[in-house]
Enzyme design. Structure first.
Site, PDB file in Angstrom:
ATOM      1  CG  HIS A  10       8.302  -6.582   2.827  1.00 13.19           C
ATOM      2  ND1 HIS A  10       9.615  -6.567   2.316  1.00 13.19           N
ATOM      3  CD2 HIS A  10       8.078  -5.330   3.188  1.00 13.19           C
ATOM      4  CE1 HIS A  10      10.153  -5.426   2.535  1.00 13.19           C
ATOM      5  NE2 HIS A  10       9.179  -4.527   2.979  1.00 13.19           N
ATOM      6  CG  ASP A  65       8.010   0.675  -0.479  1.00 15.88           C
ATOM      7  OD1 ASP A  65       8.125   0.946   0.655  1.00 15.88           O
ATOM      8  OD2 ASP A  65       8.122  -0.541  -0.940  1.00 15.88           O
ATOM      9  CG  HIS A  71      12.096  -0.411  -1.295  1.00 16.69           C
ATOM     10  ND1 HIS A  71      13.543  -0.065  -1.155  1.00 16.69           N
ATOM     11  CD2 HIS A  71      11.607  -0.257  -0.049  1.00 16.69           C
ATOM     12  CE1 HIS A  71      13.646  -0.091   0.390  1.00 16.69           C
ATOM     13  NE2 HIS A  71      12.566  -0.307   0.920  1.00 16.69           N
ATOM     14  CD  GLU A 129       7.761   2.731   3.871  1.00 15.25           C
ATOM     15  OE1 GLU A 129       8.816   3.114   3.843  1.00 15.25           O
ATOM     16  OE2 GLU A 129       7.602   1.497   3.690  1.00 15.25           O
TER      17      GLU A 129
END
Length: 293
Positions: free
Chosen positions: A42, A71, A84, A152
């Site tokens: 992550h 991200d 993020h 993402e």
């Protein structure tokens, strides 16, 4: 610019045939192999290095973790960066460097301004001077490390057109060829609309919807997503089985990657649910618990 985007999309379309072949693995396609779920770092190795930085994915690589998640957002002048939060305050020194620029949103700063920020000192003094990477810089480090990417698209409602721009960077960096598409790239988002755009522009790219949609709605998402990536707190064996019952746009059962699991007992629990992947800040803990790749 339009011509380059068309070239990216055409490259992706040429790779589509690779995903239309029959496959015997009913759980994970070519994403996860063997009985244990795949382990995805992550934001890199976020428990051990400043998240979403090159240092974080390098740490993941050093730990032997080769699927990483990131991200992507966009600066004021159109550069895609890996961070993020839509606010720069938590993970950089923006408040000290630009005290009069509250609320310090990513979209309100140029790429050059963001490049000046320290994105590592908040995590530890040994990371002082670490920078917020551009997506191009990040992709080159991922390639250098021979890693695989769960990308993402963050807050797409703030950045109209970010899907096309993300695909352009991926294409420019060679990530829309058959070799990468066959097992090294998944694009995810909380926004179904954003994923639908990605699928329409580049059908060969695998996608995953973040969240836990109702089982009754899964058939709608299966038209343009290859996976459902929910919080581990929201799922059960029954839910995972229901997701697996649907086939995505590439003719394979939808996958399930659960987030964010940092505890060994929880990792073993979601493994029993039948998930295909576990997204974690502590890949070493999860891998040891699952004896996973």
């Amino acid at each position: 610019m339009y011509a380059r985007v068309v070239a990216v999309v055409c490259t992706a379309l040429l790779g589509a045939a690779a995903f239309l072949l029959p496959h015997n693995d009913a759980r994970a396609g070519d994403v996860a192999e063997g009985p244990a779920p795949l382990v995805i770092g992550h934001r890199g190795a976020a428990a051990y290095a400043p998240e979403n930085t090159l240092a974080s994915i390098d740490k993941a690589a050093a730990m032997g973790v080769f699927w990483v998640e990131n991200d992507v957002q966009r600066t004021k002048d159109g550069e895609l960066v890996v961070i993020h939060d839509d606010n720069l305050g938590r993970t950089t020194n923006v408040k000290q460097l630009f005290p009069g620029r509250s609320p310090w949103k990513v979209k309100d700063f140029t790429a050059a301004e963001i490049a000046r920020l320290d994105a590592g000192s908040w995590f530890g003094h040994q990371y002082a001077g670490t920078r917020v990477p551009t997506l191009t810089q990040y992709m080159r480090e991922v390639e250098h490390n021979h890693q695989k990417l769960l990308l993402e698209i963050k807050n797409p409602q703030l950045y109209p057109g970010i899907e096309r721009e993300t695909l352009k960077v991926l294409g420019n960096e060679g990530w829309l060829d058959r070799r990468h598409l066959a097992g090294r790239l998944i694009v995810q988002s909380f926004s179904a609309d954003s994923l639908r755009i990605v699928h329409d522009l580049a059908p060969a790219v695998r996608t995953a919807l973040l969240g836990t949609p109702l089982v009754a709605d899964l058939h709608q998402y299966a038209a343009f997503t290859d996976g459902i990536n929910p919080s581990y707190r929201t799922i059960s064996t029954g839910y995972v089985t229901s997701v697996h019952a649907f086939k995505g746009p590439h003719g394979r059962p939808l996958t399930v990657f659960a987030w964010t699991v940092d505890d060994a007992a929880v990792a073993r629990r979601v493994e029993r649910y039948g998930v295909d992947g576990v997204i974690t800040n502590k890949a070493d803990v999860v891998r040891a618990a699952l004896q996973a790749p």
